[in-house]
Scaffold this motif. Sequence first.
Motif, PDB file in Angstrom:
ATOM      1  N   SER A 167       1.536 -31.028  -9.345  1.00 24.79           N
ATOM      2  CA  SER A 167       1.042 -30.097  -8.331  1.00 24.79           C
ATOM      3  C   SER A 167       1.438 -28.703  -8.803  1.00 24.79           C
ATOM      4  CB  SER A 167       1.621 -30.423  -6.950  1.00 24.79           C
ATOM      5  OG  SER A 167       3.030 -30.315  -6.944  1.00 24.79           O
ATOM      6  N   TYR A 168       1.179 -27.719  -7.973  1.00 21.09           N
ATOM      7  CA  TYR A 168       1.510 -26.335  -8.302  1.00 21.09           C
ATOM      8  C   TYR A 168       2.169 -25.705  -7.098  1.00 21.09           C
ATOM      9  CZ  TYR A 168      -1.804 -27.141 -12.044  1.00 21.09           C
ATOM     10  OH  TYR A 168      -2.444 -27.667 -13.134  1.00 21.09           O
ATOM     11  N   THR A 169       3.071 -24.769  -7.358  1.00 21.19           N
ATOM     12  CA  THR A 169       3.659 -23.964  -6.311  1.00 21.19           C
ATOM     13  C   THR A 169       2.965 -22.608  -6.352  1.00 21.19           C
ATOM     14  OG1 THR A 169       5.797 -25.059  -6.610  1.00 21.19           O
ATOM     15  CG2 THR A 169       5.805 -22.969  -5.416  1.00 21.19           C
ATOM     16  N   VAL A 170       2.559 -22.098  -5.192  1.00 23.86           N
ATOM     17  CA  VAL A 170       1.972 -20.762  -5.141  1.00 23.86           C
ATOM     18  C   VAL A 170       3.116 -19.775  -5.332  1.00 23.86           C
ATOM     19  CG1 VAL A 170       0.691 -19.083  -3.753  1.00 23.86           C
ATOM     20  CG2 VAL A 170       0.118 -21.538  -3.609  1.00 23.86           C
ATOM     21  N   GLY A 171       3.107 -19.100  -6.483  1.00 19.02           N
ATOM     22  CA  GLY A 171       4.169 -18.144  -6.802  1.00 19.02           C
ATOM     23  C   GLY A 171       3.869 -16.745  -6.318  1.00 19.02           C
ATOM     24  N   CYS A 186       5.251 -31.088  -2.095  1.00 17.87           N
ATOM     25  CA  CYS A 186       5.768 -30.598  -3.375  1.00 17.87           C
ATOM     26  C   CYS A 186       6.259 -31.737  -4.265  1.00 17.87           C
ATOM     27  CB  CYS A 186       6.877 -29.580  -3.144  1.00 17.87           C
ATOM     28  SG  CYS A 186       6.254 -28.057  -2.382  1.00 17.87           S
ATOM     29  N   THR A 187       6.259 -32.965  -3.771  1.00 22.03           N
ATOM     30  CA  THR A 187       6.649 -34.118  -4.585  1.00 22.03           C
ATOM     31  C   THR A 187       5.462 -34.721  -5.339  1.00 22.03           C
ATOM     32  OG1 THR A 187       6.355 -35.653  -2.743  1.00 22.03           O
ATOM     33  CG2 THR A 187       8.573 -34.701  -3.041  1.00 22.03           C
ATOM     34  N   PRO A 244       3.257 -24.455 -12.301  1.00 24.13           N
ATOM     35  CA  PRO A 244       3.200 -25.918 -12.293  1.00 24.13           C
ATOM     36  C   PRO A 244       4.460 -26.518 -11.669  1.00 24.13           C
ATOM     37  CG  PRO A 244       2.585 -25.073 -14.436  1.00 24.13           C
ATOM     38  CD  PRO A 244       3.125 -23.913 -13.644  1.00 24.13           C
ATOM     39  N   ASN A 245       4.279 -27.615 -10.985  1.00 24.53           N
ATOM     40  CA  ASN A 245       5.373 -28.354 -10.359  1.00 24.53           C
ATOM     41  C   ASN A 245       5.403 -29.710 -11.067  1.00 24.53           C
ATOM     42  OD1 ASN A 245       7.412 -28.974  -8.590  1.00 24.53           O
ATOM     43  ND2 ASN A 245       6.057 -29.441  -6.899  1.00 24.53           N
TER      44      ASN A 245
END
Length: 176
Positions: free
Chosen positions: A67-71, A62-63, A104-105
């Motif tokens: 990147s993206y987080t699966v929501g 996640c750093t 988005p991350n």
Amino acid sequence: MTRNRLLVAALLAVPALAAGCSVGDGQPERGAAMVFAVGDCVSVPATTPADPEAARADKVSCTVDPSYTVGAIADGTGACPSAEYQHLPADVADPSTARLCLVPNLVADHCYELGMPAGMVELADCAARTDRGPGVLVQVTQRLDVRDRSACPAEIGHYAWPYPSPARTYCTRTVH
């Protein structure tokens, strides 16, 4: 008695078969669907490749920026629970990636080029003033861990990008 020996032999063979089925580098074979869970972080190509199989999400830390987080995971019709999520349609992504509803991350003070499909981002130089083609260059001015469109400045060229889960709002300004 023979039946019991066959059952024992079959049970002993299952772990051996499973161990022999893994791919050398731990990655699935091309064409194999990845399994993602809500909360996983993934990397997705910023541009649409000619081959939908190339538009494949990969699990990352996640750093990783961006990147993206699966929501969420899309329902059976391919729809996300909210239009706020980033979502790659099935005609431009492999089936496992097309099911992902993404947040988005991103990092505050970094710039990103919004690519096609709409919403896919790529890290960019904030000072670059070159013709970037059809994309838009934006700077994240704040990253907030709440879903609140009103938390961002209401100024020309400034926008709020709210997401429901994980709760997140990006305040952005259009660079060019």
